[in-house]
Design an enzyme around this catalytic site. Structure first.
Site, mmCIF file in Angstrom:
data_model
loop_
_atom_site.group_PDB
_atom_site.id
_atom_site.type_symbol
_atom_site.label_atom_id
_atom_site.label_comp_id
_atom_site.label_asym_id
_atom_site.label_seq_id
_atom_site.Cartn_x
_atom_site.Cartn_y
_atom_site.Cartn_z
ATOM 1 N N LYS A 1 15.481 -7.147 -21.566
ATOM 2 C CA LYS A 1 14.567 -7.741 -20.596
ATOM 3 C C LYS A 1 14.377 -6.815 -19.403
ATOM 4 O O LYS A 1 15.096 -5.826 -19.240
ATOM 5 C CB LYS A 1 15.111 -9.096 -20.133
ATOM 6 C CG LYS A 1 16.435 -9.009 -19.392
ATOM 7 C CD LYS A 1 16.936 -10.390 -19.004
ATOM 8 C CE LYS A 1 18.254 -10.285 -18.239
ATOM 9 N NZ LYS A 1 18.737 -11.602 -17.782
ATOM 10 N N HIS B 1 25.681 -19.417 -20.922
ATOM 11 C CA HIS B 1 25.749 -18.169 -20.141
ATOM 12 C C HIS B 1 26.925 -18.228 -19.183
ATOM 13 O O HIS B 1 27.135 -19.231 -18.497
ATOM 14 C CB HIS B 1 24.456 -17.945 -19.373
ATOM 15 C CG HIS B 1 24.347 -16.576 -18.786
ATOM 16 N ND1 HIS B 1 24.231 -15.447 -19.561
ATOM 17 C CD2 HIS B 1 24.373 -16.147 -17.497
ATOM 18 C CE1 HIS B 1 24.173 -14.373 -18.786
ATOM 19 N NE2 HIS B 1 24.265 -14.773 -17.522
ATOM 20 N N ARG C 1 25.967 -10.554 -26.307
ATOM 21 C CA ARG C 1 24.693 -10.227 -25.674
ATOM 22 C C ARG C 1 24.895 -9.207 -24.548
ATOM 23 O O ARG C 1 24.740 -9.543 -23.364
ATOM 24 C CB ARG C 1 24.035 -11.485 -25.102
ATOM 25 C CG ARG C 1 23.824 -12.632 -26.067
ATOM 26 C CD ARG C 1 22.957 -13.724 -25.444
ATOM 27 N NE ARG C 1 23.439 -14.181 -24.170
ATOM 28 C CZ ARG C 1 24.211 -15.238 -23.964
ATOM 29 N NH1 ARG C 1 24.619 -15.972 -24.993
ATOM 30 N NH2 ARG C 1 24.582 -15.592 -22.740
ATOM 31 N N CYS D 1 10.804 5.924 3.548
ATOM 32 C CA CYS D 1 9.401 5.517 3.632
ATOM 33 C C CYS D 1 8.941 4.978 2.271
ATOM 34 O O CYS D 1 9.686 4.979 1.296
ATOM 35 C CB CYS D 1 8.534 6.702 4.029
ATOM 36 S SG CYS D 1 9.109 7.597 5.495
ATOM 37 N N ASP E 1 6.867 6.304 0.224
ATOM 38 C CA ASP E 1 6.644 7.345 -0.777
ATOM 39 C C ASP E 1 7.534 8.576 -0.595
ATOM 40 O O ASP E 1 7.475 9.492 -1.423
ATOM 41 C CB ASP E 1 5.185 7.816 -0.726
ATOM 42 C CG ASP E 1 4.218 6.654 -0.655
ATOM 43 O OD1 ASP E 1 4.247 5.830 -1.570
ATOM 44 O OD2 ASP E 1 3.466 6.567 0.333
ATOM 45 N N TYR F 1 10.181 6.634 10.526
ATOM 46 C CA TYR F 1 9.744 5.428 11.228
ATOM 47 C C TYR F 1 10.846 4.859 12.120
ATOM 48 O O TYR F 1 12.023 4.837 11.749
ATOM 49 C CB TYR F 1 9.337 4.354 10.222
ATOM 50 C CG TYR F 1 8.052 4.633 9.485
ATOM 51 C CD1 TYR F 1 6.830 4.616 10.145
ATOM 52 C CD2 TYR F 1 8.067 4.889 8.121
ATOM 53 C CE1 TYR F 1 5.653 4.865 9.467
ATOM 54 C CE2 TYR F 1 6.891 5.136 7.422
ATOM 55 C CZ TYR F 1 5.681 5.120 8.102
ATOM 56 O OH TYR F 1 4.521 5.365 7.412
ATOM 57 N N ARG G 1 21.407 -23.847 -14.410
ATOM 58 C CA ARG G 1 20.122 -23.142 -14.415
ATOM 59 C C ARG G 1 19.200 -23.837 -15.408
ATOM 60 O O ARG G 1 18.361 -24.633 -15.010
ATOM 61 C CB ARG G 1 20.361 -21.667 -14.758
ATOM 62 C CG ARG G 1 19.157 -20.771 -14.533
ATOM 63 C CD ARG G 1 19.530 -19.310 -14.533
ATOM 64 N NE ARG G 1 20.135 -18.841 -15.776
ATOM 65 C CZ ARG G 1 20.509 -17.578 -15.991
ATOM 66 N NH1 ARG G 1 20.371 -16.684 -15.030
ATOM 67 N NH2 ARG G 1 21.032 -17.219 -17.144
#
Length: 371
Positions: free
Chosen positions: A39, A166, A222, A313, A315, A266, A137
């Site tokens: 997943k 689980h 699993r 930042c 990027d 920044y 859950r």
């Protein structure tokens, strides 16, 4: 200039041979069939390439979170059984059947939904019954499982392939919760014996269970994050010789001298106390590299570790190399090994105040992957 050399210098490298080796190490440890959990884009490693390699290695089954992931695997030609682990949404059930996906049924009402869709399609549905043993859950509570199991066994349109729960605390080998959950799960499974029905595949062990609790291995395991060579939590023990399959690398794209007292990035949160050399690396939180590593994380250049300075930042980020030298296009390792030095996902997560899962699945599709 070749196409390869013109691509973005930041990239994820996935060692499929190492992944195959991890699968073999897990098999040797557990000695029961393995459902590989792929997943979340195979934990950031790439859903289809990873699944294809694991299927070629003879993995028994796959587990995904959502219908879309299962459909993507079928469209890529993956033929092994695929269980969708997430809670189902009624209108999607017909697509589960059309793509031969195994369905998690987590209540009698969900069972009836699947039965109706299967009857309408004229084909039986393969289902796994979800028992809640302590996660709160999805799933029927373990102490109310009798009528649920009875309804599933009696169903004309559902074939019960498995029953599972689980583990909530198996990452910690000292936690008493796992023993409690195992006992609850086995009590729920006993309803099949009471009904004189064949016992389906019982599966409970996630990565923590695989590593620490052999009594939870039952009929199928699993493994998720441990399959990719990463331990799930600081308390986890490396009881299986797995190795990381993913590296994250980039290149130096700028070099400068920053004068003492001049802030970097920044917010002006960091400035050097003396003149220093700073390089810029073209990756940031827009790629999934955590902003929480601002002025905390480290990278490898030339086999040495150097600190990230100032805020990461979207990027880019900056690295203080002190009085050392670095050149444009020098390799920068963010996750992985360079020479004798290594940055592991587990250590990166701890520095960022995250868990290893968040680091891996956060690496998004903007970063190209090479296999």
């Amino acid at each position: 200039m070749s196409v390869a050399s013109a691509q973005r210098p930041t990239r994820i490298l996935v060692d499929l041979d190492r992944l195959a080796g991890n699968l073999e190490a897990i098999r040797a440890h557990v000695r029961v069939p393995v459902m590989a959990i792929v997943k979340a884009n195979a934990y950031g490693h790439g859903l289809v390439p990873v699944a294809r390699r694991l299927e070629a290695c003879g993995v028994d089954r796959f587990g995904v979170a959502f219908l879309e992931e299962g459909v993507a695997l079928r469209r890529a030609g993956v033929r092994a059984p695929i269980l969708v682990l997430g809670g189902i949404y009624g209108p999607q059930v017909a697509q589960f059947l059309a793509h031969d996906l195994e369905i998690t049924v987590s209540s009698v009402d969900k069972l009836r939904q699947v039965e109706a869709a299967a009857e309408s399609a004229g084909r039986r549905a393969a289902v796994h019954l979800k028992i809640d043993t302590g996660m709160e859950r999805i799933g029927v509570h373990h102490d109310s499982a009798g009528p649920f199991v009875e309804a599933a066994v009696a169903s004309r349109w559902c074939e019960v392939k498995g029953i599972y729960s689980h583990l909530a605390c198996a990452d910690d080998p000292a936690s008493p919760m796992t023993a409690v959950q195992l006992a609850r799960f086995l009590d729920a499974c006993a309803h099949f014996d009471r009904l004189g029905a064949p016992m389906p595949l019982r599966h409970l062990a996630n990565s923590g269970g695989v590593l620490h609790f052999p009594e939870t291995h039952l009929d199928l395991v699993r493994p998720g994050i441990v399959l990719y060579g990463v331990l799930p939590a600081p308390a986890s023990r490396p009881t299986i010789p797995v190795r990381p399959a993913l590296s994250l690398v980039s290149r130096v794209v700028y070099f400068k001298v920053v004068r003492a007292g001049r802030p970097v990035s920044y917010g002006a949160t960091w400035a050097p106390p003396a003149d220093t050399r700073v390089v810029t690396v073209p990756i940031g939180y827009g790629d999934g590299f955590p902003r929480a590593l601002s002025s905390r994380g480290r990278v490898l250049i030339g086999g040495r570790a150097y600190p990230i300075v100032g805020r990461v930042c979207m990027d880019q980020f900056m690295v203080d190399i002190g009085s050392d030298s670095a050149w444009n296009e020098d390799e920068v390792v963010l996750i992985g090994r360079q020479g004798e030095a290594e940055i592991r996902v587990e250590a990166l997560a701890e520095t960022a105040g995250l868990i290893p899962y968040e680091i891996l699945v956060g690496l998004n599709e903007r970063v190209p992957r090479e296999y």
